[in-house]
Design an enzyme around this catalytic site. Structure first.
Site, short mmCIF file in Angstrom:
data_model
loop_
_atom_site.label_atom_id
_atom_site.label_comp_id
_atom_site.label_asym_id
_atom_site.label_seq_id
_atom_site.Cartn_x
_atom_site.Cartn_y
_atom_site.Cartn_z
N GLY A 15 15.09 4.60 -7.52
CA GLY A 15 14.90 6.05 -7.49
C GLY A 15 13.44 6.44 -7.45
N VAL A 48 6.49 3.21 -8.85
CA VAL A 48 5.11 2.77 -8.63
C VAL A 48 4.13 3.90 -9.03
CG1 VAL A 48 5.03 3.43 -6.18
CG2 VAL A 48 3.61 1.56 -6.97
N LYS A 81 -3.11 19.47 4.45
CA LYS A 81 -4.04 18.41 4.90
C LYS A 81 -4.21 18.50 6.41
CE LYS A 81 -4.22 13.34 5.25
NZ LYS A 81 -3.52 12.08 4.95
N TYR A 433 2.22 3.08 23.40
CA TYR A 433 3.38 2.28 23.79
C TYR A 433 4.54 2.46 22.82
CZ TYR A 433 -0.47 -0.23 26.08
OH TYR A 433 -1.59 -0.55 26.78
C1 FAD Z 1 -2.39 2.28 -4.57
C2 FAD Z 1 -1.33 2.92 -3.71
C3 FAD Z 1 -1.57 4.15 -3.11
C4 FAD Z 1 -0.60 4.73 -2.28
N1 FAD Z 1 -0.89 5.91 -1.64
C5 FAD Z 1 -0.02 6.39 -0.73
C6 FAD Z 1 -0.32 7.54 0.04
O1 FAD Z 1 -1.35 8.18 -0.12
N2 FAD Z 1 0.57 7.93 0.98
C7 FAD Z 1 1.73 7.26 1.20
O2 FAD Z 1 2.48 7.63 2.11
N3 FAD Z 1 2.06 6.20 0.45
C8 FAD Z 1 1.21 5.74 -0.49
N4 FAD Z 1 1.55 4.64 -1.22
C9 FAD Z 1 2.88 4.06 -1.08
C10 FAD Z 1 3.88 4.92 -1.87
O3 FAD Z 1 3.50 5.01 -3.22
C11 FAD Z 1 5.27 4.33 -1.77
O4 FAD Z 1 5.57 4.07 -0.43
C12 FAD Z 1 6.30 5.27 -2.33
O5 FAD Z 1 5.98 5.69 -3.61
C13 FAD Z 1 7.66 4.65 -2.32
O6 FAD Z 1 7.82 3.69 -3.31
P1 FAD Z 1 9.27 3.08 -3.50
O7 FAD Z 1 10.22 4.19 -3.79
O8 FAD Z 1 9.55 2.18 -2.37
O9 FAD Z 1 9.10 2.15 -4.78
P2 FAD Z 1 9.01 2.51 -6.34
O10 FAD Z 1 8.33 3.81 -6.58
O11 FAD Z 1 8.41 1.31 -7.01
O12 FAD Z 1 10.51 2.68 -6.82
C14 FAD Z 1 11.33 1.57 -7.08
C15 FAD Z 1 12.58 2.04 -7.80
O13 FAD Z 1 13.45 0.93 -7.96
C16 FAD Z 1 13.92 0.90 -9.30
N5 FAD Z 1 14.25 -0.47 -9.65
C17 FAD Z 1 13.53 -1.60 -9.42
N6 FAD Z 1 14.17 -2.66 -9.95
C18 FAD Z 1 15.31 -2.19 -10.51
C19 FAD Z 1 16.39 -2.78 -11.25
N7 FAD Z 1 16.40 -4.09 -11.52
N8 FAD Z 1 17.37 -1.99 -11.67
C20 FAD Z 1 17.38 -0.64 -11.44
N9 FAD Z 1 16.39 -0.04 -10.77
C21 FAD Z 1 15.37 -0.81 -10.33
C22 FAD Z 1 12.76 1.48 -10.10
O14 FAD Z 1 13.19 1.93 -11.35
C23 FAD Z 1 12.33 2.62 -9.18
O15 FAD Z 1 13.16 3.72 -9.40
C24 FAD Z 1 0.62 4.06 -2.07
C25 FAD Z 1 0.88 2.85 -2.71
C26 FAD Z 1 -0.08 2.27 -3.52
C27 FAD Z 1 0.22 0.96 -4.18
#
Ligand code: FAD
Length: 502
Positions: A15, A48, A81, A433
Site C-alpha cells: 500500500g 519507502v 512544476k 522511437y
Molecule cells: C531517494 C528516492 C527519491 C525518490 N523520488 C522520487 C521522485 O521524486 N519522483 C518519483 O516519481 N519517484 C521517486 N522515487 C520513487 C518513489 O518513491 C516510488 O516509486 C514510490 O513511492 C512507489 O513505491 P512503492 O509503492 O513501489 O513501494 P513502497 O512505498 O516501499 O511500498 C511497499 C508496500 O508494500 C508493503 N509490504 C512490503 N512487504 C510486505 C509484507 N511482507 N506484507 C505486507 N505488506 C508488505 C509495505 O507495507 C508498503 O505498503 C524516489 C525513490 C527514492 C528511493
C-alpha cells in the site's frame, strides 16, 4: 493459450504509492465488473516514504480517475512544476533548464531549436530556455493553466506537480475504498503456489489469515515479495551505468516565493534535489557510496539548504535496475518491486502509471494468455530502457573534475544512447522511437544543456533567409516574455485554486 481460470479476485500486495495508484485505477475501471479488489499492506513495514517530483503525464492519470485538482492540491500539498533546473552538471556554476513542453515554434517546418543552433553565436539570441514558455514562466516564478488558444504562447505551457507521494497514496486510498477496493492490514509471511502452473494462489498473513487471488499485483516495494523473492525473476543490475546507490533526504522550511520547478544541483559524487511543496521543501542528496561516505553526503546536504531543517535526515539504499520481466505467471509487479531508476528526471511514479495503464490495456479475462503477458513485458522493457538512457546522458556528458565525474564520463554507453549522441553531434537530429517517454524537446534541452554540441545545424535551417529567421526568433522571445508577465505568481495561483474550491 490462456492459463488459469477467470480473473475474479485481484490481490494487490503493498500500500505505497504504487499499491494505491493501482487500487484506485483498477477500482475505477473494473470496480463495476463484479471482481473483488483487495489490497494488503503492513503498517509495521511501512512505505519507502519518499517521492515528490512528477512529469506531465500524471495529469492524464488524475484526469482518468476524475480527481478534482483543487482537492488533489490541498490533500497532497502539491505545487506546480514547469521543469527542472540543472546546476553545475557540466561545470561548477553552469546551469540549464529542462522544460516541460515545446521549445519555440517551427518556421517553414524547421524545428525551432535548429534555428537557434544556426544563430546561437549571435549575442542577442541568449539561452535556449528563453524560447520555452514553461522555462520563461518558471524563471519568473509564475504559473497558470495553459491557454486553450493555440495562437497564444501560453498554450505552450506544460506542467506536472511536486507533491508528497505518501499523501498522494493516502488520497488515492480514500478514492479506491470509495470505489469498492478492500484493504487488509497485515504482514505477509508466506506465499502459496500451484505446483503445476506455478501460479500464486494465496498469500498467508502473520495472524494465519489466507488471502486467495486469481491475479496478484506485486507492489511490495524494493522487497519484490512475489515477483523477485517468490517467483525468482532475476534483477538486471544497471549500476555500471548508474552507480549512485544511496540517498539522504531531509525536509526544510517552505521557501518564498514558491518556485514552480525542481532544482537539481550536481555534487562531487552525485546530485542534490530541491523540491518546493506548499508546506515544506523536500531535499535529498543522491550519491555513490564507492565515492562518498554517508556522513559526508549528509553534511553536504544539510549545509547547502535554503532554509532551516524541519525533520531529521533519513538514509536510503538502492540499486539501479529492473526485473527482467514485470509479469510472470499470474503476478504483475508495479512500482519499486519491478525496478528502480534514481529520481533525477522524476520518472518512478510515471513508470507506475505506465505499468497500470498497460495492465488495463491488456487486462486478462478468461485466464492469462502468454502472448498478452509477453506483450506487457515488451512494453515495460521499451519504457524503462529509454528512461534509463536519458538519465545516463546527464552523467556521461559532464566536464567536472572530481574522480566520480571523470569515471562516469568514461563509461561504455548502452548502444542506443551512443547512437543518439553520435547522431545529435552531426546535425542536432533526435528521433523518438517506440514507447519512448521523453520527447524531442527534452532530449534537445539535455543534450545541449550537458554540452553536447552538433558540428552543424540542419541544412534546412541554413536554407532559410537569415533576416526572416532572426525576425522570427526575436518575435518569439518577446512573445514569451510578454506572456509570462500576464501570469500570476505560482503561489498565488495555488492559493486561489484551493480557496475557490472550498
Ligand atoms: C531517494 C528516492 C527519491 C525518490 N523520488 C522520487 C521522485 O521524486 N519522483 C518519483 O516519481 N519517484 C521517486 N522515487 C520513487 C518513489 O518513491 C516510488 O516509486 C514510490 O513511492 C512507489 O513505491 P512503492 O509503492 O513501489 O513501494 P513502497 O512505498 O516501499 O511500498 C511497499 C508496500 O508494500 C508493503 N509490504 C512490503 N512487504 C510486505 C509484507 N511482507 N506484507 C505486507 N505488506 C508488505 C509495505 O507495507 C508498503 O505498503 C524516489 C525513490 C527514492 C528511493
Amino acid at each position: 493459450m490462456a492459463e488459469g481460470g477467470a480473473i475474479k479476485r485481484i490481490v494487490i500486495v503493498g500500500g505505497g504509492t504504487a499499491g494505491w495508484m493501482t487500487a484506485a485505477a483498477l477500482s475505477r475501471f473494473l470496480g463495476g465488473s463484479g471482481r473483488r479488489i483487495v489490497l494488503i499492506e503492513s503498517e509495521a513495514i511501512g512505505t519507502v516514504g519518499v517521492g515528490e517530483g512528477t512529469i506531465p503525464p500524471i495529469l492524464e492519470f488524475n484526469l482518468q480517475l476524475g480527481l478534482d485538482e483543487a482537492a488533489f492540491l490541498r490533500e497532497t500539498h502539491a505545487t506546480y512544476k514547469l521543469g527542472i533546473e540543472f546546476v553545475g552538471w557540466t561545470r561548477k556554476g553552469e546551469r540549464y533548464f529542462h522544460q516541460f513542453g515545446q521549445i519555440g515554434r517551427p518556421l517553414n517546418g524547421v524545428p525551432f531549436y535548429q534555428l537557434w543552433l544556426r544563430n546561437r553565436a549571435n549575442a542577442s539570441i541568449g539561452p535556449l530556455a528563453g524560447y520555452s514558455m514553461s522555462a520563461v514562466a518558471a524563471a519568473d516564478h509564475r504559473f497558470s493553466h495553459p491557454s486553450p488558444d493555440p495562437a497564444d504562447p501560453l498554450s505552450q505551457l506544460a506542467y506536472a506537480f511536486h507533491f508528497d507521494a505518501s499523501a498522494y497514496g493516502q488520497f488515492l486510498r480514500r478514492y479506491a475504498e470509495a470505489h469498492g477496493a478492500e484493504r487488509i492490514e497485515g504482514k505477509i509471511i508466506g506465499v502459496e503456489q500451484d505446483g503445476e502452473s506455478g501460479f500464486v494462489t494465496a498469500v498467508r498473513l502473520e495472524d494465519d489469515r489466507r488471502v486467495r487471488g486469481d491475479l496478484f499485483i506485486d507492489c511490495s516495494g524494493f522487497r519484490s515479495l512475489l515477483l523477485g523473492q517468490q517467483l525468482q525473476v532475476p534483477f538486471e543490475d544497471w549500476s555500471h551505468w548508474l552507480p549512485c546507490d544511496r540517498a539522504v533526504t531531509v525536509g526544510s522550511e517552505r521557501i518564498s516565493p514558491l518556485l514552480p520547478y525542481t532544482r537539481s544541483t550536481a555534487q562531487p559524487a552525485g546530485w542534490q534535489w530541491r523540491i518546493p511543496l506548499q508546506h515544506r521543501t523536500g531535499n535529498g542528496h543522491v550519491y555513490c557510496s564507492a565515492s562518498m561516505e554517508d556522513d559526508e553526503a549528509e553534511r553536504i546536504l544539510v549545509s547547502t539548504l535554503d532554509a532551516p531543517t524541519i525533520s531529521d535526515p533519513r538514509r536510503l539504499r538502492f540499486t539501479a535496475g529492473r526485473r527482467t520481466k514485470s509479469w510472470e505467471a499470474n503476478v504483475v509487479a508495479i512500482g519499486l518491486s519491478s525496478g528502480f531508476l534514481e529520481p533525477l528526471e522524476s520518472t518512478s511514479i510515471h513508470l507506475i502509471q505506465h505499468g497500470i495503464q498497460k495492465l488495463l490495456g491488456l487486462f486478462p479475462s478468461r485466464g492469462i494468455s502468454s502472448v498478452e503477458r509477453a506483450e506487457y513485458n515488451r512494453h515495460m522493457v521499451n519504457s524503462y530502457e529509454p528512461v534509463r538512457d536519458f538519465i545516463i546522458l546527464h552523467y556521461f556528458a559532464n566536464n567536472r573534475e572530481e574522480p566520480f565525474w571523470r569515471q562516469v564520463r568514461s563509461m561504455t554507453l548502452p548502444e542506443a544512447l551512443q547512437h543518439k549522441i553520435e547522431l545529435f553531434r552531426e546535425h542536432g537530429h533526435v528521433f523518438r522511437y517506440n514507447d519512448e517517454l521523453f520527447d524531442i524537446p527534452s532530449w534537445v534541452a539535455v543534450m545541449l544543456g550537458q554540452g553536447i554540441d552538433p558540428s552543424a545545424c540542419d541544412p534546412l535551417a541554413t536554407a532559410l533567409p537569415e533576416a526572416e529567421v532572426l525576425r522570427a526568433i526575436a518575435e518569439l522571445k518577446r512573445a514569451y516574455e510578454d506572456a509570462a508577465k500576464r501570469l500570476p505568481l505560482a503561489s498565488d495561483f495555488i492559493e486561489r485554486r484551493i480557496a475557490a474550491a472550498q
